[in-house]
Scaffold this active site. Structure first.
Site, PDB file in Angstrom:
ATOM      1  N   PRO A 141       0.814  -1.220   0.000  1.00 24.48           N
ATOM      2  CA  PRO A 141       0.000   0.000   0.000  1.00 24.48           C
ATOM      3  C   PRO A 141       0.850   1.274   0.000  1.00 24.48           C
ATOM      4  O   PRO A 141       0.587   2.206  -0.768  1.00 24.48           O
ATOM      5  CB  PRO A 141      -0.819  -0.140   1.291  1.00 24.48           C
ATOM      6  CG  PRO A 141      -0.942  -1.616   1.490  1.00 24.48           C
ATOM      7  CD  PRO A 141       0.381  -2.161   1.046  1.00 24.48           C
ATOM      8  N   TYR A 142       1.864   1.309   0.857  1.00 21.24           N
ATOM      9  CA  TYR A 142       2.728   2.481   0.947  1.00 21.24           C
ATOM     10  C   TYR A 142       3.525   2.660  -0.345  1.00 21.24           C
ATOM     11  O   TYR A 142       3.577   3.762  -0.915  1.00 21.24           O
ATOM     12  CB  TYR A 142       3.675   2.319   2.136  1.00 21.24           C
ATOM     13  CG  TYR A 142       4.681   3.439   2.288  1.00 21.24           C
ATOM     14  CD1 TYR A 142       4.295   4.685   2.763  1.00 21.24           C
ATOM     15  CD2 TYR A 142       6.025   3.234   1.980  1.00 21.24           C
ATOM     16  CE1 TYR A 142       5.224   5.706   2.911  1.00 21.24           C
ATOM     17  CE2 TYR A 142       6.956   4.252   2.135  1.00 21.24           C
ATOM     18  CZ  TYR A 142       6.550   5.486   2.601  1.00 21.24           C
ATOM     19  OH  TYR A 142       7.466   6.495   2.738  1.00 21.24           O
ATOM     20  N   SER A 143       4.138   1.582  -0.817  1.00 22.68           N
ATOM     21  CA  SER A 143       4.951   1.663  -2.034  1.00 22.68           C
ATOM     22  C   SER A 143       4.122   2.063  -3.240  1.00 22.68           C
ATOM     23  O   SER A 143       4.590   2.803  -4.113  1.00 22.68           O
ATOM     24  CB  SER A 143       5.643   0.319  -2.293  1.00 22.68           C
ATOM     25  OG  SER A 143       6.715   0.121  -1.401  1.00 22.68           O
TER      26      SER A 143
END
Length: 281
Positions: free
Chosen positions: A152-154
């Site tokens: 999700p962050y990447s």
């Protein structure tokens, strides 16, 4: 007087960057989400620090903040935007809640871009303004190289990479520089803020992995750079008359360059799977 806008200055890279620009003689606008964080910063930074309190996902509040900025900077405009505010969410793509993923993009991508759009006229994104400011956006090495569980962050940072590549090329019309900062492991609390205290993936095959993920992330952060060093390098990038399009800021930079751009994806898959499998025992 030169003017800088730094978003997300309550802690970490944002706070260190605001402090660095203040030390270099800038008048700094700094945004925080919580009023109590702002009170402490105002006391610490004092002169030439202008506190802005808003949630970056609240576009109406952002509009009001920019009206406040415009009253102060007048025709001079902004000299630099450091677009730093963001959050980190992690979890297995198989089970991550779509609402969690949507929130990750709402904050790290859509709200980020909205702030940049609001700042561009003040930075000289037109044919008539001779003085040109700079846009600096905080991405991540994870925007190029994705570890398991950090999808999700990447994904949000990968979107930032593409959007600001486009913006950099578009801003060449005006001679305005756009710089992408790619921090690696940093001693910051962004991942600590992501902890919920409850394992949302209990009763799935990722239960053990998620339980141990905090420990794995903490081990990575222990070898990370201090935020002051990151801030120093951000200011150096700003000060360059011919800045690079990207700056990788991380210990053992060569290892990240190999992993991000040279090592075949299948080999990287095996390396990451080995780490993932350790967490599953």
């Amino acid at each position: 007087m030169k003017y800088a806008l730094v978003t997300g200055v309550s802690s970490g890279i944002g706070k260190a960057t605001a402090k660095k620009f203040l030390q270099e003689g800038f008048y700094v606008f700094g945004s925080v989400r919580k009023p109590q964080d702002g009170e402490a910063l105002q006391q610490e930074f004092a002169d030439n620090f202008h506190l802005l309190v808003f949630d970056i996902a609240d576009h109406e509040a952002v509009d009001k903040a920019f009206a406040e900025i415009e009253q102060v900077v007048g025709d001079h405009g902004l000299d630099v935007l450091v677009n730093n505010a963001g959050v980190a969410k992690y979890g297995p793509i198989q089970h991550v809640a779509i609402e969690e993923l949507r929130q990750q993009f709402e904050i790290n991508v859509f709200s980020n871009v909205y702030i940049t759009q609001k700042a561009l006229p003040l930075l000289g994104a037109n044919y008539t303004t001779k003085k040109k400011g700079k846009v600096i956006v905080i991405s991540s090495t994870g925007g190029v190289m994705t570890r398991p569980m950090l999808g999700p962050y990447s994904a949000s940072k990968h979107a930032i990479e593409a959007i600001y590549d486009a913006l950099r090329r578009e801003m060449m019309l005006y001679g305005l520089d756009v710089i992408i900062i790619q921090p690696g492991p940093i001693k910051t609390d962004i991942w600590g803020k992501a902890k919920t205290g409850v394992n949302p993936y209990a009763n799935t095959d990722y239960e053990k992995i998620f339980d141990k993920l905090d420990e794995a992330v903490n081990q990575i952060e222990e070898i990370g750079l201090d935020v002051k060093e990151v801030a120093d390098r951000i200011f150096k990038a700003y000060s360059s008359s011919k800045p690079k399009s990207r700056y990788i800021i991380t210990p053992k930079k060569w290892m990240f360059i190999l992993a991000m751009y040279i090592v075949p994806p299948k080999l990287l898959d095996k390396i990451f799977f080995k780490d993932l499998n350790k967490l599953n025992k």
